[in-house]
Design an enzyme around this catalytic site. Sequence first.
Site, PDB file in Angstrom:
ATOM      1  N   CYS A 126       0.837  -1.197   0.000  1.00 19.62           N
ATOM      2  CA  CYS A 126       0.000   0.000   0.000  1.00 19.62           C
ATOM      3  C   CYS A 126       0.877   1.255   0.000  1.00 19.62           C
ATOM      4  O   CYS A 126       1.706   1.459   0.882  1.00 19.62           O
ATOM      5  CB  CYS A 126      -0.900  -0.025   1.226  1.00 19.62           C
ATOM      6  SG  CYS A 126      -1.804   1.508   1.461  1.00 19.62           S
ATOM      7  N   HIS A 144      -8.428   7.816   2.786  1.00 21.28           N
ATOM      8  CA  HIS A 144      -7.831   9.157   2.786  1.00 21.28           C
ATOM      9  C   HIS A 144      -8.904  10.187   2.531  1.00 21.28           C
ATOM     10  O   HIS A 144      -9.861   9.947   1.802  1.00 21.28           O
ATOM     11  CB  HIS A 144      -6.710   9.273   1.751  1.00 21.28           C
ATOM     12  CG  HIS A 144      -7.103   8.877   0.358  1.00 21.28           C
ATOM     13  ND1 HIS A 144      -7.173   7.560  -0.047  1.00 21.28           N
ATOM     14  CD2 HIS A 144      -7.459   9.610  -0.719  1.00 21.28           C
ATOM     15  CE1 HIS A 144      -7.544   7.502  -1.314  1.00 21.28           C
ATOM     16  NE2 HIS A 144      -7.739   8.736  -1.755  1.00 21.28           N
ATOM     17  N   HIS A 162      -3.586   1.066   8.459  1.00 19.32           N
ATOM     18  CA  HIS A 162      -4.288   0.784   7.208  1.00 19.32           C
ATOM     19  C   HIS A 162      -5.773   0.496   7.434  1.00 19.32           C
ATOM     20  O   HIS A 162      -6.136  -0.424   8.157  1.00 19.32           O
ATOM     21  CB  HIS A 162      -3.650  -0.414   6.494  1.00 19.32           C
ATOM     22  CG  HIS A 162      -4.253  -0.671   5.147  1.00 19.32           C
ATOM     23  ND1 HIS A 162      -3.807  -0.036   4.006  1.00 19.32           N
ATOM     24  CD2 HIS A 162      -5.295  -1.446   4.757  1.00 19.32           C
ATOM     25  CE1 HIS A 162      -4.545  -0.420   2.976  1.00 19.32           C
ATOM     26  NE2 HIS A 162      -5.455  -1.281   3.408  1.00 19.32           N
ATOM     27  N   ASN A 167     -13.177   9.220  -1.621  1.00 13.36           N
ATOM     28  CA  ASN A 167     -13.674   8.325  -2.652  1.00 13.36           C
ATOM     29  C   ASN A 167     -13.657   6.901  -2.121  1.00 13.36           C
ATOM     30  O   ASN A 167     -12.731   6.508  -1.401  1.00 13.36           O
ATOM     31  CB  ASN A 167     -12.799   8.433  -3.905  1.00 13.36           C
ATOM     32  CG  ASN A 167     -12.880   9.801  -4.550  1.00 13.36           C
ATOM     33  OD1 ASN A 167     -13.931  10.425  -4.557  1.00 13.36           O
ATOM     34  ND2 ASN A 167     -11.766  10.285  -5.090  1.00 13.36           N
TER      35      ASN A 167
HETATM   36  P1  5GP Z   1      -8.212   8.695  -4.866  1.00 12.44           P
HETATM   37  O1  5GP Z   1      -8.351   8.773  -6.368  1.00 12.44           O
HETATM   38  O2  5GP Z   1      -7.863   7.302  -4.413  1.00 12.44           O
HETATM   39  O3  5GP Z   1      -9.337   9.293  -4.109  1.00 12.44           O
HETATM   40  O4  5GP Z   1      -6.976   9.647  -4.527  1.00 12.44           O
HETATM   41  C1  5GP Z   1      -5.657   9.226  -4.518  1.00 12.44           C
HETATM   42  C2  5GP Z   1      -4.813  10.476  -4.512  1.00 12.44           C
HETATM   43  O5  5GP Z   1      -3.506  10.128  -4.121  1.00 12.44           O
HETATM   44  C3  5GP Z   1      -4.710  11.159  -5.881  1.00 12.44           C
HETATM   45  O6  5GP Z   1      -5.179  12.503  -5.773  1.00 12.44           O
HETATM   46  C4  5GP Z   1      -3.228  11.075  -6.209  1.00 12.44           C
HETATM   47  O7  5GP Z   1      -2.751  12.235  -6.861  1.00 12.44           O
HETATM   48  C5  5GP Z   1      -2.590  10.885  -4.846  1.00 12.44           C
HETATM   49  N1  5GP Z   1      -1.356  10.111  -4.845  1.00 12.44           N
HETATM   50  C6  5GP Z   1      -1.166   8.882  -5.402  1.00 12.44           C
HETATM   51  N2  5GP Z   1       0.086   8.450  -5.178  1.00 12.44           N
HETATM   52  C7  5GP Z   1       0.692   9.430  -4.428  1.00 12.44           C
HETATM   53  C8  5GP Z   1       1.999   9.558  -3.869  1.00 12.44           C
HETATM   54  O8  5GP Z   1       2.879   8.685  -4.005  1.00 12.44           O
HETATM   55  N3  5GP Z   1       2.272  10.694  -3.181  1.00 12.44           N
HETATM   56  C9  5GP Z   1       1.342  11.688  -3.010  1.00 12.44           C
HETATM   57  N4  5GP Z   1       1.712  12.761  -2.322  1.00 12.44           N
HETATM   58  N5  5GP Z   1       0.088  11.596  -3.516  1.00 12.44           N
HETATM   59  C10 5GP Z   1      -0.221  10.481  -4.220  1.00 12.44           C
HETATM   60 ZN    ZN Z   2      -2.295   1.300   3.645  1.00 13.85          ZN
END
Ligand code: 5GP
Ligand code: ZN
Length: 124
Positions: free
Chosen positions: A4, A101, A46, A88
């Site tokens: 993860c 998150h 997690h 989400n």
């Molecule tokens: P989701 O689409 O799951 O709601 O949001 C995931 C978010 O995590 C996205 O906005 C993406 O830009 C961010 N994200 C994914 N991988 C990383 C990472 O390695 N570092 C950071 N800072 N943000 C990440």
């Molecule tokens: Zn996790």
Amino acid sequence: MTDCVFCKIAAGEIPSETVYEDESVLAFRDINPQAPTHILVIPKEHIASAADISPESGNSARVASCFEAIAKIARSEGLGGGFRVITNVGEDGGQTVRHLHFHLLGGVKMGDSLTGVLPHRQGV
Ligand code: 5GP
Ligand code: ZN
């Protein structure tokens, strides 16, 4: 969880720009910001998504801790005019990272609609 990405960020194995941290919560800037302020707030432990919150899971306090952090961060980021919090959930919710998150978005006046909520609905 070994695979993860957010667990790895919480463990310091992947670098991130930390905005806030306490014993159970970490907040860091999103790598692909969608607003002038775009911060991700996560429980360090997690939890896959908001679908996994229940009295039995014992996870509710972690969610509360995230929201306490969100209020603090909003103040320190100067978001007194307001902000938006989004989480989400799963495939249909557009969740790409399967570690709970909260997106804290601000620094701009948000649109009236919950953008992107209904793009795949047809004929409904
Ligand atoms: P989701 O689409 O799951 O709601 O949001 C995931 C978010 O995590 C996205 O906005 C993406 O830009 C961010 N994200 C994914 N991988 C990383 C990472 O390695 N570092 C950071 N800072 N943000 C990440
Ligand atoms: Zn996790």
